[in-house]
Design a protein around this motif. Structure first.
Motif, PDB file in Angstrom:
ATOM      1  N   ILE A 192      11.447 -99.358  67.541  1.00  0.00           N
ATOM      2  CA  ILE A 192      11.361 -98.166  68.389  1.00  0.00           C
ATOM      3  C   ILE A 192      10.720 -98.498  69.739  1.00  0.00           C
ATOM      4  N   THR A 193       9.565 -99.144  69.702  1.00  0.00           N
ATOM      5  CA  THR A 193       8.831 -99.408  70.941  1.00  0.00           C
ATOM      6  C   THR A 193       9.567-100.391  71.843  1.00  0.00           C
ATOM      7  N   ILE A 194      10.180-101.414  71.275  1.00  0.00           N
ATOM      8  CA  ILE A 194      10.919-102.382  72.079  1.00  0.00           C
ATOM      9  C   ILE A 194      12.182-101.757  72.667  1.00  0.00           C
ATOM     10  N   THR A 195      12.825-100.888  71.902  1.00  0.00           N
ATOM     11  CA  THR A 195      13.994-100.184  72.414  1.00  0.00           C
ATOM     12  C   THR A 195      13.605 -99.271  73.574  1.00  0.00           C
ATOM     13  N   PHE A 196      12.462 -98.592  73.476  1.00  0.00           N
ATOM     14  CA  PHE A 196      11.983 -97.772  74.588  1.00  0.00           C
ATOM     15  C   PHE A 196      11.818 -98.621  75.848  1.00  0.00           C
ATOM     16  N   GLY A 197      11.214 -99.799  75.675  1.00  0.00           N
ATOM     17  CA  GLY A 197      10.985-100.677  76.813  1.00  0.00           C
ATOM     18  C   GLY A 197      12.260-101.241  77.396  1.00  0.00           C
ATOM     19  N   THR A 198      13.210-101.584  76.532  1.00  0.00           N
ATOM     20  CA  THR A 198      14.487-102.131  76.996  1.00  0.00           C
ATOM     21  C   THR A 198      15.295-101.063  77.716  1.00  0.00           C
ATOM     22  N   ALA A 199      15.343 -99.864  77.145  1.00  0.00           N
ATOM     23  CA  ALA A 199      16.115 -98.768  77.742  1.00  0.00           C
ATOM     24  C   ALA A 199      15.592 -98.421  79.129  1.00  0.00           C
ATOM     25  N   GLY A 200      14.275 -98.382  79.264  1.00  0.00           N
ATOM     26  CA  GLY A 200      13.681 -98.071  80.555  1.00  0.00           C
ATOM     27  C   GLY A 200      13.551 -99.286  81.450  1.00  0.00           C
ATOM     28  N   THR A 201      14.032-100.437  80.964  1.00  0.00           N
ATOM     29  CA  THR A 201      13.837-101.735  81.621  1.00  0.00           C
ATOM     30  C   THR A 201      12.374-101.876  82.050  1.00  0.00           C
ATOM     31  N   GLY A 202      11.492-101.566  81.079  1.00  0.00           N
ATOM     32  CA  GLY A 202      10.060-101.731  81.290  1.00  0.00           C
ATOM     33  C   GLY A 202       9.658-103.142  80.877  1.00  0.00           C
ATOM     34  N   GLY A 203       8.535-103.322  80.241  1.00  0.00           N
ATOM     35  CA  GLY A 203       8.150-104.685  79.884  1.00  0.00           C
ATOM     36  C   GLY A 203       6.928-104.782  79.005  1.00  0.00           C
ATOM     37  N   PHE A 204       6.416-103.640  78.525  1.00  0.00           N
ATOM     38  CA  PHE A 204       5.247-103.711  77.658  1.00  0.00           C
ATOM     39  C   PHE A 204       5.616-104.323  76.307  1.00  0.00           C
ATOM     40  N   THR A 205       4.849-105.304  75.896  1.00  0.00           N
ATOM     41  CA  THR A 205       5.033-105.892  74.578  1.00  0.00           C
ATOM     42  C   THR A 205       4.164-105.154  73.575  1.00  0.00           C
ATOM     43  N   VAL A 206       4.471-105.284  72.308  1.00  0.00           N
ATOM     44  CA  VAL A 206       3.670-104.646  71.259  1.00  0.00           C
ATOM     45  C   VAL A 206       2.946-105.683  70.414  1.00  0.00           C
ATOM     46  N   ARG A 207       3.171-106.945  70.736  1.00  0.00           N
ATOM     47  CA  ARG A 207       2.476-108.040  70.053  1.00  0.00           C
ATOM     48  C   ARG A 207       1.816-108.941  71.083  1.00  0.00           C
ATOM     49  N   ASN A 208       0.691-109.522  70.713  1.00  0.00           N
ATOM     50  CA  ASN A 208       0.007-110.444  71.618  1.00  0.00           C
ATOM     51  C   ASN A 208       0.853-111.675  71.918  1.00  0.00           C
ATOM     52  N   SER A 209       1.734-112.032  70.981  1.00  0.00           N
ATOM     53  CA  SER A 209       2.583-113.219  71.142  1.00  0.00           C
ATOM     54  C   SER A 209       3.834-112.936  71.968  1.00  0.00           C
ATOM     55  N   GLY A 210       3.987-111.697  72.437  1.00  0.00           N
ATOM     56  CA  GLY A 210       5.170-111.357  73.224  1.00  0.00           C
ATOM     57  C   GLY A 210       6.411-111.270  72.350  1.00  0.00           C
ATOM     58  N   PHE A 211       7.486-111.981  72.737  1.00  0.00           N
ATOM     59  CA  PHE A 211       8.758-111.904  72.017  1.00  0.00           C
ATOM     60  C   PHE A 211       9.133-113.207  71.326  1.00  0.00           C
ATOM     61  N   TYR A 246      21.420 -88.215  80.594  1.00  0.00           N
ATOM     62  CA  TYR A 246      20.486 -88.344  79.472  1.00  0.00           C
ATOM     63  C   TYR A 246      21.205 -88.562  78.144  1.00  0.00           C
ATOM     64  N   LEU A 247      22.387 -87.999  77.979  1.00  0.00           N
ATOM     65  CA  LEU A 247      23.144 -88.228  76.743  1.00  0.00           C
ATOM     66  C   LEU A 247      23.584 -89.686  76.641  1.00  0.00           C
ATOM     67  N   ILE A 248      24.035 -90.254  77.753  1.00  0.00           N
ATOM     68  CA  ILE A 248      24.413 -91.677  77.769  1.00  0.00           C
ATOM     69  C   ILE A 248      23.185 -92.531  77.482  1.00  0.00           C
ATOM     70  N   TYR A 249      22.084 -92.208  78.139  1.00  0.00           N
ATOM     71  CA  TYR A 249      20.807 -92.919  77.971  1.00  0.00           C
ATOM     72  C   TYR A 249      20.343 -92.866  76.521  1.00  0.00           C
ATOM     73  N   LEU A 250      20.378 -91.679  75.935  1.00  0.00           N
ATOM     74  CA  LEU A 250      19.953 -91.504  74.546  1.00  0.00           C
ATOM     75  C   LEU A 250      20.887 -92.237  73.582  1.00  0.00           C
ATOM     76  N   GLY A 251      22.183 -92.154  73.834  1.00  0.00           N
ATOM     77  CA  GLY A 251      23.159 -92.823  72.968  1.00  0.00           C
ATOM     78  C   GLY A 251      22.965 -94.328  72.940  1.00  0.00           C
ATOM     79  N   MET A 252      22.756 -94.932  74.111  1.00  0.00           N
ATOM     80  CA  MET A 252      22.533 -96.378  74.186  1.00  0.00           C
ATOM     81  C   MET A 252      21.214 -96.769  73.528  1.00  0.00           C
ATOM     82  N   THR A 253      20.198 -95.902  73.667  1.00  0.00           N
ATOM     83  CA  THR A 253      18.896 -96.147  73.036  1.00  0.00           C
ATOM     84  C   THR A 253      19.022 -96.178  71.520  1.00  0.00           C
ATOM     85  N   VAL A 254      19.703 -95.185  70.972  1.00  0.00           N
ATOM     86  CA  VAL A 254      19.898 -95.110  69.515  1.00  0.00           C
ATOM     87  C   VAL A 254      20.682 -96.312  69.010  1.00  0.00           C
ATOM     88  N   LEU A 255      21.710 -96.713  69.752  1.00  0.00           N
ATOM     89  CA  LEU A 255      22.532 -97.859  69.351  1.00  0.00           C
ATOM     90  C   LEU A 255      21.703 -99.138  69.295  1.00  0.00           C
TER      91      LEU A 255
END
Length: 478
Positions: free
Chosen positions: A208-227, A183-192
């Motif tokens: 914040i939200t995109i970093t959460f998705g990238t760290a978890g290798t998820g995929g939810f976008t926060v904009r209708n236009s995606g990325f 979790y420390l490695i996970y948190l450190g990479m997230t903050v970076l």
């Protein structure tokens, strides 16, 4: 079966989920949106249920493999159901089956969505939606093990049941210490990543939200236009971190210990990088005339390849419009997935390597029956139990995949939509092709198909057996 211990862990998981809901609640107060009441009620519900389940610590805290698998499977199901409550109560998602699908998609880091208009949700619920990726990426049970002391090493069964890959080994002697390191490695990479995105001028909420998705290798976008609206710099940061989060976290631990040679020798990581580079090269050549410049071509290709193989599921372009050759490569990457021990989904590169080596072994033995052939990785012998587990996993994977495709075909969508919908959910990717492509969503499916794909997402995240064990009669015998 140690029912009291299973109940106790479930209670703690719900209390942790209640604590996690504080982040979207804070977000709701900051933006003064309409999600406050729904989130507060969800926190209260999680807390009350969690306290009732864990009010008394069991005298017998022994957990064997059976309890580990059952606990993990039930925790992920319960988390998804309780996590769906804010969406349902707020009216953001009116169908509860759809709300559970959306939440399970978040926790399993799938990123498949039933929402056509993401920005219609309150900011707090968009935050919760993305935060579920971060929670599920490393695993809530790993977090629980890091928090709760144990008098024995039985918690290793929880980590083994929740962690992706053909085998899980201890990085350090104590399981709790290993969970903290992860979790420390996970948190450190997230903050970076967050710092780098902010340095590139990205809005704080998006960063914040995109970093959460990238760290978890998820995929939810926060904009209708995606990325598509983000800058080239921001997209490159996301590309790099998607790929980094798809690498086995034990490699980062070795790097921290300055064991660089051992880290570099990882066959799985080298194969993973090679697959990415070759895929980018082939698709960039095949799609050379789709984008204005060579740099844009390489960037969009790299983003898509990185997103699919790590099962993140983000998209800067509609890759459903690519040539058949390129789309076929992407479908292949959906199944390969990231490295074992990462936050990525899919079959995992290590399993693919073991499968290919098993085929070569059987070919050599068929030609020379008296010959002894051993399978090795990183200079070490791969135990027969690991090879057997990989083979059984693949058999179960294919069977579940076929049954799931058959059931959702009752909705009468085309084969590409059905096939890639299950590929996208069981491999925890998010988008597929055709009706579930990167610019589409999963809202058109019936409730039956939605439930099936919800189960398939959890099966894929927990790598099949924890869920199957729930349905075994022998599991519930005392």
């Amino acid at each position: 079966m140690n029912y009291k211990m299973v109940s106790y862990v479930l209670g703690w998981v719900l209390k942790i989920e209640a604590g996690c809901l504080l982040l979207p609640l804070i977000c709701s107060f900051i933006y003064n949106d309409s999600g406050k009441t729904a989130i507060i009620l969800s926190i209260v519900l999680c807390l009350i249920t969690g306290i009732l389940l864990s009010v008394k610590s069991p005298k017998n805290k022994t957990m064997f493999a059976k309890e580990g698998f059952v606990t993990v499977a039930l925790c992920w199901i319960v988390m998804s159901i309780f996590g769906a409550v804010p969406f349902y109560i707020s009216g953001g998602i009116k169908n509860f089956a759809d709300a559970v699908f959306e939440t399970a998609s978040g926790f399993t880091t799938t990123g498949a969505s039933i929402l056509a208009e993401v920005e219609s949700l309150p900011k707090s619920l968009i935050m919760w939606r993305s935060f579920t990726h971060w929670i599920g990426g490393m695993g809530v049970l790993v977090f629980l093990v890091a928090l709760l002391p144990s008098s024995s090493g039985d918690n290793m069964y929880l980590i083994k049941a929740e962690s992706p890959g053909p085998s899980v080994s201890k990085m350090v002697p104590k399981v709790r210490s290993m969970a903290k390191i992860l979790y420390l490695i996970y948190l450190g990479m997230t903050v970076l990543q967050f710092i780098l995105l902010k340095a590139g001028g990205m809005d704080t909420f998006d960063a914040i939200t995109i970093t959460f998705g990238t760290a978890g290798t998820g995929g939810f976008t926060v904009r209708n236009s995606g990325f598509a609206d983000y800058t080239a710099y921001q997209q490159w940061v996301i590309i790099v971190f998607m790929i980094l989060f798809g690498i086995d976290f034990s490699v980062y631990y070795l790097i921290l210990l300055r064991k660089f040679k051992t880290a570099i020798r990882s066959v799985e990581v080298r194969t993973y990088i090679c697959i990415i580079l070759v895929s980018i090269l082939l698709i960039a050549i095949n799609c050379h005339n789709l984008y204005g410049s060579l740099s844009d071509n390489i960037r969009h290709t790299s983003f898509t390849v990185g997103s699919i193989i790590t099962t993140t599921g983000y998209a800067t372009v509609d890759f459903d419009k690519w040539n058949s050759f390129s789309k076929t490569i992407l479908v292949g990457l959906m199944f390969v997935g990231a490295c074992a021990g990462s936050t990525g989904g899919g079959i995992k590169v290590s399993r693919i390597i073991i499968l290919f080596k098993s085929i070569l072994k059987e070919t050599k033995v068929a030609v020379h029956p008296q010959r002894t052939v051993k399978i090795t990785m990183n200079g070490r012998l791969v135990e027969h139990e690991t090879v057997r587990a990989v083979n059984v996993y693949m058999a179960a994977y294919i069977a579940i995949f076929a049954v799931a495709v058959l059931i959702i075909s009752l909705d009468n969508f085309d084969f590409t939509t059905n096939f890639t919908a299950i590929a996208a959910t069981i491999n925890n990717i998010g988008p597929g092709l055709a009706g579930v492509g990167p610019m589409e969503n999963f809202s058109a499916f019936s409730d039956l198909s939605t439930v099936v794909m919800t189960i398939v997402m959890i099966i894929g995240r927990l790598e099949i057996f924890p869920i199957l064990i729930l349905f075994s009669k022998s599991t519930w015998k005392r």
